[in-house]
Scaffold this motif. Structure first.
Motif, PDB file in Angstrom:
ATOM      1  N   ILE A 143       0.848  -1.181   0.000  1.00  0.00           N
ATOM      2  CA  ILE A 143       0.000   0.000   0.000  1.00  0.00           C
ATOM      3  C   ILE A 143       0.888   1.236   0.000  1.00  0.00           C
ATOM      4  CG2 ILE A 143      -1.670   1.326   1.340  1.00  0.00           C
ATOM      5  CD1 ILE A 143      -2.876  -1.250   2.293  1.00  0.00           C
ATOM      6  N   ASP A 144       0.786   2.035  -1.051  1.00  0.00           N
ATOM      7  CA  ASP A 144       1.560   3.268  -1.160  1.00  0.00           C
ATOM      8  C   ASP A 144       0.654   4.419  -0.715  1.00  0.00           C
ATOM      9  OD1 ASP A 144       3.884   4.527  -3.586  1.00  0.00           O
ATOM     10  OD2 ASP A 144       2.861   5.609  -1.988  1.00  0.00           O
ATOM     11  N   LEU A 145       0.853   4.889   0.521  1.00  0.00           N
ATOM     12  CA  LEU A 145      -0.011   5.928   1.078  1.00  0.00           C
ATOM     13  C   LEU A 145       0.099   7.232   0.305  1.00  0.00           C
ATOM     14  CD1 LEU A 145       0.431   5.362   4.919  1.00  0.00           C
ATOM     15  CD2 LEU A 145      -1.508   4.706   3.493  1.00  0.00           C
ATOM     16  N   GLU A 146       1.281   7.537  -0.205  1.00  0.00           N
ATOM     17  CA  GLU A 146       1.455   8.787  -0.958  1.00  0.00           C
ATOM     18  C   GLU A 146       0.608   8.786  -2.228  1.00  0.00           C
ATOM     19  OE1 GLU A 146       6.093   9.703   0.394  1.00  0.00           O
ATOM     20  OE2 GLU A 146       5.581   9.400  -1.718  1.00  0.00           O
ATOM     21  N   LYS A 147       0.608   7.669  -2.930  1.00  0.00           N
ATOM     22  CA  LYS A 147      -0.186   7.590  -4.163  1.00  0.00           C
ATOM     23  C   LYS A 147      -1.682   7.594  -3.854  1.00  0.00           C
ATOM     24  CE  LYS A 147       3.232   5.282  -7.105  1.00  0.00           C
ATOM     25  NZ  LYS A 147       3.544   4.095  -7.924  1.00  0.00           N
ATOM     26  N   LEU A 148      -2.073   6.922  -2.766  1.00  0.00           N
ATOM     27  CA  LEU A 148      -3.485   6.923  -2.381  1.00  0.00           C
ATOM     28  C   LEU A 148      -3.932   8.330  -1.990  1.00  0.00           C
ATOM     29  CD1 LEU A 148      -3.809   3.605  -0.342  1.00  0.00           C
ATOM     30  CD2 LEU A 148      -5.089   4.211  -2.401  1.00  0.00           C
ATOM     31  N   GLU A 149      -3.083   9.045  -1.251  1.00  0.00           N
ATOM     32  CA  GLU A 149      -3.438  10.412  -0.857  1.00  0.00           C
ATOM     33  C   GLU A 149      -3.564  11.306  -2.089  1.00  0.00           C
ATOM     34  OE1 GLU A 149      -1.752  14.202   1.763  1.00  0.00           O
ATOM     35  OE2 GLU A 149      -1.055  12.157   2.212  1.00  0.00           O
ATOM     36  N   ALA A 150      -2.649  11.151  -3.042  1.00  0.00           N
ATOM     37  CA  ALA A 150      -2.724  11.950  -4.271  1.00  0.00           C
ATOM     38  C   ALA A 150      -4.017  11.644  -5.029  1.00  0.00           C
ATOM     39  CB  ALA A 150      -1.513  11.662  -5.152  1.00  0.00           C
ATOM     40  N   HIS A 151      -4.421  10.371  -5.055  1.00  0.00           N
ATOM     41  CA  HIS A 151      -5.661   9.989  -5.735  1.00  0.00           C
ATOM     42  C   HIS A 151      -6.858  10.618  -5.050  1.00  0.00           C
ATOM     43  CE1 HIS A 151      -8.531   7.501  -7.927  1.00  0.00           C
ATOM     44  NE2 HIS A 151      -9.074   7.170  -6.769  1.00  0.00           N
ATOM     45  N   VAL A 152      -6.866  10.608  -3.716  1.00  0.00           N
ATOM     46  CA  VAL A 152      -7.981  11.205  -2.976  1.00  0.00           C
ATOM     47  C   VAL A 152      -8.042  12.706  -3.251  1.00  0.00           C
ATOM     48  CG1 VAL A 152      -8.874  11.741  -0.678  1.00  0.00           C
ATOM     49  CG2 VAL A 152      -8.000   9.452  -1.165  1.00  0.00           C
TER      50      VAL A 152
END
Length: 254
Positions: A152-161
């Motif tokens: 799980i890449d939190l940085e990429k998930l945050e950018a998507h959100v």
């Protein structure tokens, strides 16, 4: 045979393969890795395990220091050694979350490997073995190993959100974006972030709303809409619950 060293990975992307297995952990900064279509970030929270002879691409995200461990499984006398068990780590490309115990080992590694001479010392060799054995236990002694499928890449998930803040964002959508089954995503995400997916999205919505409230004169209703809240009252309730203040009061104090 285990070789341990610290390298700075170039920002320009590179692709290669080598016979030995390899573990990469970020000591400072981060880097992007892709091994046979499986991609993820490498940093202090997540390591990458690259099996021997597998082509992999990598690039640093600006300044970085990476701890590199090479496991040579084809050395003379290797058969029957304790390293045989470690080879199991490399039966497939993996991105592995690092727990608090592994973080402590990394802090120790920074101290031990502070010079080129230290990197060639017996201590560095033993340290590499401890790190690999720790990861082996992390993967194969827990009921839900965080393998490549669960990276799980939190940085990429945050950018998507943040890119989709104005609309509803479901847990299945986040799971699909992370390439993880919905049935496993919620549990794994909580392990990685300490938050539920819903709390994670709400936190980002509140951060953006607070920034807009204190940094602009935009009507509260419009801030609510742009940050994905169903109404002005929903935003007011969320802000009051998080800060103890109404949006109007928060703005007046800015």
């Amino acid at each position: 045979m285990i070789k341990t060293r610290i390298l700075d990975l170039p920002v320009q992307s590179d692709v290669h393969a080598h016979a030995h297995h390899q573990l990469i952990v970020g000591l400072e900064g981060s880097a992007d890795f892709e091994v046979e279509g499986i991609s993820g970030a490498v940093n202090r929270l997540q390591a990458c395990l690259v099996p021997g002879h597998r082509w992999h691409a990598f690039s640093g995200r600006g300044p970085n220091h990476m701890l590199i461990l090479d496991l040579h499984s084809d050395q003379p006398g290797h058969g029957g050694s304790e390293n045989d068990g470690l080879v199991r780590l490399f039966d497939a490309p993996r991105f592995v979350r690092l727990d608090q115990r592994m973080q402590g080992l990394l802090d120790f590694a920074v101290q031990v490997l502070g010079s080129e001479e230290a990197a060639e010392s017996p201590m560095a060799w033993h340290l590499g073995g401890v790190l690999l054995h720790g990861l082996h236990d992390r993967l194969f002694s827990t009921p839900v190993p965080l393998s490549s499928a669960a990276a799980i890449d939190l940085e990429k998930l945050e950018a998507h959100v943040r890119e989709n803040l104005e609309r509803a964002i479901s847990v299945p959508e986040l799971a699909t974006f992370a390439c993880i089954s919905s049935s496993h995503f919620h549990h794994l995400f909580k392990q990685v972030s300490g938050l539920t997916p819903h709390q994670f999205v709400l936190k980002i919505r509140l951060e953006q709303a607070t920034s807009m409230l204190t940094g602009s004169t935009m009507p509260v209703a419009e801030v609510a809409s742009r940050c994905g809240f169903s109404s002005q009252s929903a935003l007011t309730h969320a802000v009051r619950r998080a800060t103890g203040k109404t949006p109007k009061r928060l703005r007046s104090l800015a």
